[in-house]
Design a protein around this motif. Structure first.
Motif, PDB file in Angstrom:
ATOM      1  N   LEU A 186      46.343  43.565  56.095  1.00 53.43           N
ATOM      2  CA  LEU A 186      46.369  44.417  57.279  1.00 53.43           C
ATOM      3  C   LEU A 186      46.848  45.824  56.921  1.00 53.43           C
ATOM      4  CD1 LEU A 186      47.802  41.972  59.981  1.00 53.43           C
ATOM      5  CD2 LEU A 186      45.434  42.743  59.712  1.00 53.43           C
ATOM      6  N   MET A 187      47.862  45.911  56.064  1.00 56.54           N
ATOM      7  CA  MET A 187      48.312  47.217  55.567  1.00 56.54           C
ATOM      8  C   MET A 187      47.152  47.957  54.917  1.00 56.54           C
ATOM      9  SD  MET A 187      51.898  46.217  53.685  1.00 56.54           S
ATOM     10  CE  MET A 187      51.892  47.745  52.746  1.00 56.54           C
ATOM     11  N   ASN A 188      46.429  47.228  54.068  1.00 49.86           N
ATOM     12  CA  ASN A 188      45.342  47.812  53.292  1.00 49.86           C
ATOM     13  C   ASN A 188      44.197  48.284  54.172  1.00 49.86           C
ATOM     14  OD1 ASN A 188      42.790  47.792  51.679  1.00 49.86           O
ATOM     15  ND2 ASN A 188      44.139  47.176  50.013  1.00 49.86           N
TER      16      ASN A 188
ATOM     17  N   GLN B 158      52.057  53.516  50.142  1.00 45.52           N
ATOM     18  CA  GLN B 158      52.554  53.129  51.461  1.00 45.52           C
ATOM     19  C   GLN B 158      51.676  52.067  52.109  1.00 45.52           C
ATOM     20  OE1 GLN B 158      51.037  55.900  50.636  1.00 45.52           O
ATOM     21  NE2 GLN B 158      50.244  57.088  52.380  1.00 45.52           N
ATOM     22  N   TYR B 159      50.415  51.977  51.667  1.00 45.77           N
ATOM     23  CA  TYR B 159      49.504  50.971  52.208  1.00 45.77           C
ATOM     24  C   TYR B 159      49.145  49.898  51.174  1.00 45.77           C
ATOM     25  CZ  TYR B 159      48.791  54.905  55.415  1.00 45.77           C
ATOM     26  OH  TYR B 159      48.971  55.952  56.280  1.00 45.77           O
ATOM     27  N   ALA B 160      49.750  49.968  49.982  1.00 45.84           N
ATOM     28  CA  ALA B 160      49.447  49.022  48.893  1.00 45.84           C
ATOM     29  C   ALA B 160      47.933  48.916  48.700  1.00 45.84           C
ATOM     30  CB  ALA B 160      50.046  47.649  49.180  1.00 45.84           C
ATOM     31  N   LYS B 161      47.303  50.074  48.524  1.00 48.01           N
ATOM     32  CA  LYS B 161      45.841  50.133  48.537  1.00 48.01           C
ATOM     33  C   LYS B 161      45.317  50.903  47.332  1.00 48.01           C
ATOM     34  CE  LYS B 161      42.013  51.463  51.610  1.00 48.01           C
ATOM     35  NZ  LYS B 161      41.676  51.930  52.962  1.00 48.01           N
ATOM     36  N   PHE B 162      44.355  50.297  46.637  1.00 47.05           N
ATOM     37  CA  PHE B 162      43.637  50.961  45.549  1.00 47.05           C
ATOM     38  C   PHE B 162      42.284  51.430  46.077  1.00 47.05           C
ATOM     39  CE2 PHE B 162      46.795  48.736  43.187  1.00 47.05           C
ATOM     40  CZ  PHE B 162      46.928  49.388  41.968  1.00 47.05           C
TER      41      PHE B 162
ATOM     42  N   ASN C 119      37.142  44.575  49.436  1.00 50.21           N
ATOM     43  CA  ASN C 119      35.842  45.167  49.073  1.00 50.21           C
ATOM     44  C   ASN C 119      34.764  44.096  48.947  1.00 50.21           C
ATOM     45  OD1 ASN C 119      37.138  47.625  48.937  1.00 50.21           O
ATOM     46  ND2 ASN C 119      37.285  47.658  46.711  1.00 50.21           N
ATOM     47  N   MET C 120      35.097  43.018  48.228  1.00 49.60           N
ATOM     48  CA  MET C 120      34.103  41.988  47.949  1.00 49.60           C
ATOM     49  C   MET C 120      33.709  41.226  49.214  1.00 49.60           C
ATOM     50  SD  MET C 120      35.254  40.517  44.177  1.00 49.60           S
ATOM     51  CE  MET C 120      36.960  40.191  44.575  1.00 49.60           C
ATOM     52  N   ALA C 121      34.708  40.803  49.995  1.00 45.39           N
ATOM     53  CA  ALA C 121      34.436  39.943  51.147  1.00 45.39           C
ATOM     54  C   ALA C 121      33.929  40.722  52.353  1.00 45.39           C
ATOM     55  CB  ALA C 121      35.692  39.160  51.522  1.00 45.39           C
ATOM     56  N   VAL C 122      34.532  41.891  52.608  1.00 47.17           N
ATOM     57  CA  VAL C 122      34.173  42.657  53.802  1.00 47.17           C
ATOM     58  C   VAL C 122      32.959  43.546  53.551  1.00 47.17           C
ATOM     59  CG1 VAL C 122      34.971  44.396  55.447  1.00 47.17           C
ATOM     60  CG2 VAL C 122      36.536  42.602  54.682  1.00 47.17           C
ATOM     61  N   ASP C 123      32.984  44.297  52.450  1.00 48.59           N
ATOM     62  CA  ASP C 123      31.903  45.263  52.194  1.00 48.59           C
ATOM     63  C   ASP C 123      30.636  44.597  51.660  1.00 48.59           C
ATOM     64  OD1 ASP C 123      33.774  47.074  52.989  1.00 48.59           O
ATOM     65  OD2 ASP C 123      34.240  47.815  50.971  1.00 48.59           O
ATOM     66  N   TYR C 124      30.801  43.542  50.822  1.00 47.46           N
ATOM     67  CA  TYR C 124      29.635  42.926  50.183  1.00 47.46           C
ATOM     68  C   TYR C 124      29.398  41.481  50.620  1.00 47.46           C
ATOM     69  CZ  TYR C 124      30.412  46.947  47.152  1.00 47.46           C
ATOM     70  OH  TYR C 124      30.615  48.223  46.675  1.00 47.46           O
ATOM     71  N   ASN C 125      30.231  40.982  51.537  1.00 47.57           N
ATOM     72  CA  ASN C 125      30.082  39.624  52.076  1.00 47.57           C
ATOM     73  C   ASN C 125      30.053  38.558  50.983  1.00 47.57           C
ATOM     74  OD1 ASN C 125      29.890  37.961  54.382  1.00 47.57           O
ATOM     75  ND2 ASN C 125      27.692  37.688  54.062  1.00 47.57           N
TER      76      ASN C 125
ATOM     77  N   VAL D 146      44.275  43.176  43.553  1.00 51.98           N
ATOM     78  CA  VAL D 146      43.342  42.080  43.849  1.00 51.98           C
ATOM     79  C   VAL D 146      43.066  41.971  45.348  1.00 51.98           C
ATOM     80  CG1 VAL D 146      43.898  40.749  41.782  1.00 51.98           C
ATOM     81  CG2 VAL D 146      45.175  40.334  43.869  1.00 51.98           C
ATOM     82  N   LEU D 147      44.038  42.353  46.193  1.00 52.14           N
ATOM     83  CA  LEU D 147      43.777  42.348  47.633  1.00 52.14           C
ATOM     84  C   LEU D 147      42.797  43.457  48.009  1.00 52.14           C
ATOM     85  CD1 LEU D 147      47.262  41.529  49.199  1.00 52.14           C
ATOM     86  CD2 LEU D 147      45.212  40.108  49.214  1.00 52.14           C
ATOM     87  N   SER D 148      42.911  44.609  47.358  1.00 50.63           N
ATOM     88  CA  SER D 148      41.934  45.680  47.595  1.00 50.63           C
ATOM     89  C   SER D 148      40.551  45.224  47.165  1.00 50.63           C
ATOM     90  CB  SER D 148      42.341  46.946  46.830  1.00 50.63           C
ATOM     91  OG  SER D 148      43.574  47.451  47.291  1.00 50.63           O
TER      92      SER D 148
END
Length: 515
Positions: free
Chosen positions: A270-272, A460-464, A244-250, A238-240
């Protein structure tokens, strides 16, 4: 002055004087005459009960006699028997309450008072409003009484008060039937809006293209459950998505975290975003190039429309209040809850935790419909997954949802996160590598198809990420300019670069939440 007082006392004691409520106290809100009219009309006209059946319940009546009569009417309606003066009298006799209500004479008198059921719906709504007013008085009196008790914990009392008021408000939440034309207009507008979007999606984009293709984005008014066993990466997923939703698509996103604090969530973000290992984020032991990388990529998060709330043991009533404000004040398009089993319904009594979770899931679905936005709630799975063998055995099923089958029933969509690598399963049946692969299993989709979607997972970055995402980043060109590899391994802590002014949630104690 004294003479007037004596005269008023004599008048009060005379047989002809009836004191008003304003002189000696207050009567509870009531409309006894209208109650008589409604009961008489129900017994007089065949279809009268169907008009008021969704407005009134037995407890809505103020007079106890009328409560018993309306209960008898409901009993007859359930058995689909005719409702008239004779059948109601007979039903009261069966219930052993005929004498208590004044006998057959009182039933006859009720029908004699009215000529028709012409205004029965209007009268019924007045009776219902009087009942709600009495309920509010009862609740406020109970809260006041407990507030005066010094042994009462104020926080517990506030939770209880919210629960009691929520129950009263729910009794008044009714939507009128609408003719289909305006609904068709709204549906066409949404189809046109989707057609005008370059990606062709009707819902909120997740940034995961394969998932969006199946769901057309998270749809408005849907309750989406994302479930997995611990360590599968629910929060990371959900953080990934949030990034995506907030940064890439505002897209404005609100996240309610009952498990992690705001600072912990931001550290995970920040990790992501910065692709720096979590241990280094926690202990601050970053190499010089990692400080530069943090500084460079942090700019993506600053001013992003992400709203965090880390209230522990959040109640569904608090969530409802905060969600309304978020949608109204910040135009939030989606709510994320981490996670459902940590929520509560304080102020309400339940026979078991399963019943409480059922009430929470129903409330979340109702809130999604009320606000007309998707709500995503994370959920735990029970341990039955661990006892099954093989890759197929480890794949979650709907029956694995923990604590309540109502979660499955209330949800419009249920998705599971499955990482075979976690169970030491490195290849599928066709021999394809499963290392770094996460499956999003859409097990229930009320308005579409079920399917499995594969994503990449960087532990390692908890990233999808999308499976086909290229490692493209402006910062990589920046790093390539650094040729001295020895500088990467400097032991001394480097000087902090000049960071831009941090957003509110990165300053202070992490409690600066916009609510």
């Amino acid at each position: 002055m004294e003479t007037n007082t004596k005269n008023s006392r004599r008048k009060a004691h005379s047989n002809n004087f009836i004191p008003t409520a304003n002189e000696y106290g207050k009567l509870p809100p009531q409309a006894v005459e209208l109650e008589e009219d409604v009961l008489g009309a129900i017994m007089l006209e065949k279809d009268a009960y169907s008009i008021v059946s969704d407005i009134l319940r037995p407890e809505c009546f103020y007079k106890d006699t009328h409560v018993k009569i309306f209960t008898a009417i409901v009993d007859l309606a359930i058995k689909q028997e005719p409702i008239d003066m004779h059948t109601v009298t007979e039903q009261l006799r069966k219930n052993g309450q005929l004498d208590e209500v004044g006998g057959a004479y009182y039933i006859t008198m009720l029908t004699a008072k009215v000529a028709s059921a012409a205004h029965i719906e209007f009268h019924a709504r007045i009776i219902a409003q009087k009942y709600l007013a009495r309920e509010l008085i009862r609740v406020s009196s109970e809260i006041q009484s407990k507030a005066f008790d010094e042994r009462t914990d104020v926080d517990d009392l506030m939770q209880e008060a919210e629960g009691m008021l929520f129950k009263v408000s729910q009794q008044n939440v009714k939507k009128d039937v609408v003719q289909i034309n305006p609904v068709i207009d709204e549906a066409i507008k949404r189809i046109q809006a989707a057609a005008n979007r370059p990606e062709g999606l009707s819902g909120v984009q997740t940034g995961f293209h394969a998932l969006d293709k199946v769901t057309s984005g998270w749809q408005r008014s849907d309750l989406i459950i994302i479930a997995a066993r611990p360590a599968m990466g629910k929060t990371a997923f959900v953080l990934s998505m949030t990034k995506n939703m907030a940064v890439d698509y505002n897209t404005p996103v609100a996240m309610f975290s009952l498990e992690m604090s705001n600072v912990q969530l931001v550290n995970r973000l920040l990790m992501n975003v910065c692709e720096i290992e979590g241990e280094k984020i926690k202990n601050g032991q970053l190499a010089p190039y990692e400080w530069e990388q943090l500084d460079y990529r942090l700019k993506k998060l600053i001013d992003a429309p992400i709203y965090l709330d880390d209230t522990p043991s959040l109640s569904v009533f608090e969530l409802r209040t905060k969600a309304r404000r978020l949608v109204k004040e910040h135009n939030v398009k989606i709510l994320l809850i981490d996670y459902l089993q940590l929520m509560n319904a304080s102020g309400m009594n339940f026979g078991s935790r399963e019943q409480e979770v059922s009430m929470i899931s129903r409330s979340l679905k109702g809130l999604a419909k009320e606000l007309d936005i998707p709500i995503i709630a994370l959920s735990q799975l029970n341990r039955s997954v661990e006892g099954r063998a093989g890759n197929e055995g480890k794949r979650p099923q709907l029956s694995d949802l923990r604590e309540s089958g109502a979660i499955e029933q209330d949800a419009d969509m249920v998705c599971f996160i499955h990482r075979p690598e976690y169970y030491k399963i490195t290849e599928d049946a066709q021999g394809n590598s499963l290392l770094g692969i996460a499956e999003i299993i859409i097990a229930k989709h009320r308005n579409g198809a079920t399917d499995d979607v594969q994503l990449r997972f960087k532990g390692q970055y908890a990233k999808f990420m999308n499976r086909d995402d290229e490692e493209q980043d402006e910062y990589k060109g920046f790093v390539s300019k650094i040729s001295n590899e020895d500088s990467f391994n400097q032991q001394a802590a480097p000087a902090m670069p000049d960071f831009p002014t941090p957003p509110p949630f990165l300053s202070g104690s992490g409690n600066d939440v916009p609510f």
